[in-house]
Design a protein around this motif. Sequence first.
Motif, PDB file in Angstrom:
ATOM      1  N   ALA A  10       0.837  -1.198   0.000  1.00 15.68           N
ATOM      2  CA  ALA A  10       0.000   0.000   0.000  1.00 15.68           C
ATOM      3  C   ALA A  10       0.867   1.242   0.000  1.00 15.68           C
ATOM      4  O   ALA A  10       1.933   1.280   0.617  1.00 15.68           O
ATOM      5  N   SER A  11       0.413   2.250  -0.723  1.00 16.12           N
ATOM      6  CA  SER A  11       1.025   3.573  -0.696  1.00 16.12           C
ATOM      7  C   SER A  11      -0.101   4.590  -0.732  1.00 16.12           C
ATOM      8  O   SER A  11      -1.280   4.216  -0.672  1.00 16.12           O
ATOM      9  N   ARG A  12       0.235   5.871  -0.823  1.00 13.05           N
ATOM     10  CA  ARG A  12      -0.788   6.906  -0.789  1.00 13.05           C
ATOM     11  C   ARG A  12      -1.789   6.702  -1.934  1.00 13.05           C
ATOM     12  O   ARG A  12      -1.427   6.709  -3.108  1.00 13.05           O
ATOM     13  N   ASN A  13      -3.060   6.463  -1.564  1.00  9.58           N
ATOM     14  CA  ASN A  13      -4.155   6.305  -2.530  1.00  9.58           C
ATOM     15  C   ASN A  13      -3.898   5.192  -3.545  1.00  9.58           C
ATOM     16  O   ASN A  13      -4.359   5.248  -4.676  1.00  9.58           O
ATOM     17  N   SER A  14      -3.181   4.155  -3.117  1.00 13.64           N
ATOM     18  CA  SER A  14      -2.915   3.020  -4.003  1.00 13.64           C
ATOM     19  C   SER A  14      -2.801   1.754  -3.171  1.00 13.64           C
ATOM     20  O   SER A  14      -2.210   1.752  -2.076  1.00 13.64           O
ATOM     21  N   LEU A  15      -3.390   0.663  -3.688  1.00 21.09           N
ATOM     22  CA  LEU A  15      -3.338  -0.635  -3.014  1.00 21.09           C
ATOM     23  C   LEU A  15      -3.086  -1.700  -4.069  1.00 21.09           C
ATOM     24  O   LEU A  15      -3.771  -1.745  -5.091  1.00 21.09           O
ATOM     25  N   ARG A  16      -2.094  -2.549  -3.817  1.00 20.04           N
ATOM     26  CA  ARG A  16      -1.697  -3.595  -4.771  1.00 20.04           C
ATOM     27  C   ARG A  16      -1.793  -4.949  -4.073  1.00 20.04           C
ATOM     28  O   ARG A  16      -1.242  -5.144  -2.977  1.00 20.04           O
ATOM     29  N   LEU A  17      -2.483  -5.864  -4.714  1.00 19.65           N
ATOM     30  CA  LEU A  17      -2.650  -7.222  -4.186  1.00 19.65           C
ATOM     31  C   LEU A  17      -2.050  -8.199  -5.191  1.00 19.65           C
ATOM     32  O   LEU A  17      -2.448  -8.208  -6.361  1.00 19.65           O
ATOM     33  N   GLU A  18      -1.081  -9.006  -4.743  1.00 19.94           N
ATOM     34  CA  GLU A  18      -0.479 -10.033  -5.582  1.00 19.94           C
ATOM     35  C   GLU A  18      -0.971 -11.400  -5.106  1.00 19.94           C
ATOM     36  O   GLU A  18      -0.926 -11.716  -3.912  1.00 19.94           O
ATOM     37  N   MET A  19      -1.393 -12.205  -6.080  1.00 24.72           N
ATOM     38  CA  MET A  19      -1.936 -13.525  -5.774  1.00 24.72           C
ATOM     39  C   MET A  19      -1.109 -14.565  -6.535  1.00 24.72           C
ATOM     40  O   MET A  19      -1.151 -14.624  -7.764  1.00 24.72           O
ATOM     41  N   ARG A  20      -0.329 -15.347  -5.782  1.00 21.85           N
ATOM     42  CA  ARG A  20       0.533 -16.364  -6.393  1.00 21.85           C
ATOM     43  C   ARG A  20      -0.208 -17.708  -6.504  1.00 21.85           C
ATOM     44  O   ARG A  20      -1.125 -17.975  -5.743  1.00 21.85           O
ATOM     45  N   ASP A  21       0.239 -18.513  -7.514  1.00 21.54           N
ATOM     46  CA  ASP A  21      -0.361 -19.838  -7.766  1.00 21.54           C
ATOM     47  C   ASP A  21      -1.879 -19.715  -7.921  1.00 21.54           C
ATOM     48  O   ASP A  21      -2.657 -20.480  -7.343  1.00 21.54           O
ATOM     49  N   ALA A  22      -2.287 -18.718  -8.704  1.00 23.39           N
ATOM     50  CA  ALA A  22      -3.722 -18.475  -8.868  1.00 23.39           C
ATOM     51  C   ALA A  22      -4.362 -19.588  -9.695  1.00 23.39           C
ATOM     52  O   ALA A  22      -3.773 -20.108 -10.641  1.00 23.39           O
ATOM     53  N   GLY A  23      -5.558 -19.943  -9.315  1.00 21.85           N
ATOM     54  CA  GLY A  23      -6.321 -20.955 -10.038  1.00 21.85           C
ATOM     55  C   GLY A  23      -7.729 -20.471 -10.299  1.00 21.85           C
ATOM     56  O   GLY A  23      -8.103 -19.358  -9.915  1.00 21.85           O
ATOM     57  N   PRO A  24      -8.537 -21.309 -10.947  1.00 21.89           N
ATOM     58  CA  PRO A  24      -9.917 -20.907 -11.262  1.00 21.89           C
ATOM     59  C   PRO A  24     -10.712 -20.474 -10.040  1.00 21.89           C
ATOM     60  O   PRO A  24     -11.611 -19.649 -10.136  1.00 21.89           O
ATOM     61  N   GLN A  25     -10.357 -21.054  -8.869  1.00 19.85           N
ATOM     62  CA  GLN A  25     -11.097 -20.699  -7.669  1.00 19.85           C
ATOM     63  C   GLN A  25     -10.878 -19.246  -7.257  1.00 19.85           C
ATOM     64  O   GLN A  25     -11.651 -18.688  -6.453  1.00 19.85           O
ATOM     65  N   ASP A  26      -9.835 -18.609  -7.808  1.00 17.02           N
ATOM     66  CA  ASP A  26      -9.559 -17.217  -7.459  1.00 17.02           C
ATOM     67  C   ASP A  26     -10.295 -16.241  -8.371  1.00 17.02           C
ATOM     68  O   ASP A  26     -10.222 -15.023  -8.182  1.00 17.02           O
ATOM     69  N   GLY A  27     -10.988 -16.738  -9.368  1.00 14.53           N
ATOM     70  CA  GLY A  27     -11.775 -15.869 -10.224  1.00 14.53           C
ATOM     71  C   GLY A  27     -13.016 -15.375  -9.513  1.00 14.53           C
ATOM     72  O   GLY A  27     -13.418 -15.901  -8.470  1.00 14.53           O
TER      73      GLY A  27
END
Length: 557
Positions: free
Chosen positions: A329-346
């Motif tokens: 997170a930074s000022r007015n920004s949020l980043r989410l990284e999702m590793r080993d993503a699969g269909p269940q993460d859709g």
Amino acid sequence: PSVTSEELTEGQRSTLECSTPYVCPGGDIALRWQGYDPRVSEVSGHVQLDTSGVSRQVNLTGSFSWKDHAKKLLCEVSAGSKRASTEVALRVRHTPKDTRVSLSPSSGNIGAGDNVTLSCQVGSSHPPVTGYRWYKDGVAVGTERVLALWGVRRQDHGQYHCEAQNALGTGVSPPVTLRVFSAEISASPAAEVREGTATTLSCDVPGREGHPEELSYTWYKNSAWLKEGPAHTLLFPAVTAADAGYYSCQVTNSQGSDTAPAISLSVTYPPRIPTLTLFQETQGGRLVIIRCSVDSHPPATLTIRRDGAVLATSGAQVATPGQRLGVAASRNSLRLEMRDAGPQDGGNYSCTASNVHGSASATNVLQIRAARLLVRPSAEVAEGTAVTLTCVGTGDTAEEPLYAWYRNGRRLQEGSFPTLEFPSVRSNDAGTFQCQVRSRNGSDTSEAVPLRVLYPPRQPVLSSFLQSRGGRLGIIQCSVESDPESSLTLRRGDNDNVIACTQGCPQATTSPRVQVTRSYNSLKVEIRDVVVEDEGIYVCQAKNSQGSASSAVDFKA
């Protein structure tokens, strides 16, 4: 004659006596006062002729003022043409008179930080002055004859007067205004306001309303000129976010100018609609990046959700099993990284931004494909490299899946092998590839993956043309196929002189008759008014990181 005189007191009637022992009844002996003001003084006299003595006396009686102090009078006795006189200097006791303030410097603007002295000067005092008092706007500020203000400040602006004291009383000076010409900006209702608020910036110098001359104001925003004129205010009927910035003003009079320090006008507003972007990296570990950004002031708290469940906020990281999520997170920004993503993460992803003034949200749909395409050794390879494309899917293990391959959207082949191999890849093998996995449970198509094949320049295509209508115009054009782009250089074959090139050639022989046109992997040279000396062999060389090639043409005039 003899004179008797004591110290006089201003406002009190006093008598000066002048006498002579010479008396001649019926004679021409005269005794008189000279130098007095008959409007405020009167003369009387008498003659003594008896056994106790002989004398003539003239008295001068009056009420003397401080202006008579040190004034000289004469008492004169005359007998015929003979005269004798006695001089007397009046000593009139009075309070300090003609008290005034002397300001230094006496001309020009006095700015903040300048040194200023105010001197208490007395025109006359008897007895002498024994003490001084200074007052600013009625408040005592000093007891010396000279009031020194070193490094004058805005708050030193005001009316000053002094009092001089002696044993009889006090003399008071007329007030003198010390004008401190120092500009300052104030904001109303505040320097930080909510969007839509009526806001006023005022540029003032102390005593602006009572200034003896009209002032001119020049306004600046972020150091850029904004407006100028007699108005000392800058009005915003409904301030917007675009009005935020640093404002300064310059105040000018006939003596000079002063620039106020910049003031920051901050405008607060609720979050605008957030920007929610989703990115899938199908190579390697199947990484999904979800980024939310927003415009707001003050900064907003951002929350990312999937199907209503909170995944991350800008204030904390949500713990998940296996710690597959990474949050930054930074000022007015949020980043989410999702590793080993699969269909269940859709699913349906949303981002909500909130601050004290309100909130806003945005949504986006993430579809994660079960099939993914891997390129080995790399998605960017040199021509001749062995390349293998592998289609990885989640097909039914009880049934052998089928794999269909596509390049640039066109079907290439289908079979039970999950790989597409290029033992020695060529430039025409490059393109955007996809694979489709089909099984009893259905089918899934991978994301499109580009394959770039780097290769050296092919043989350049070099052509020449001579146009005779409307003047003799010669055209020599060189084009080539390569990846990456080639640097093209055109030379005269007989003397190796560089005529033109596509990527800067300071050694080129320039001529006003020659015009060069450059584009991707192409070089065009136009020669106007062709002469015999332009004939000869021209060579075009193409070169990139993979290699080089050249072609020649015989240009005839």
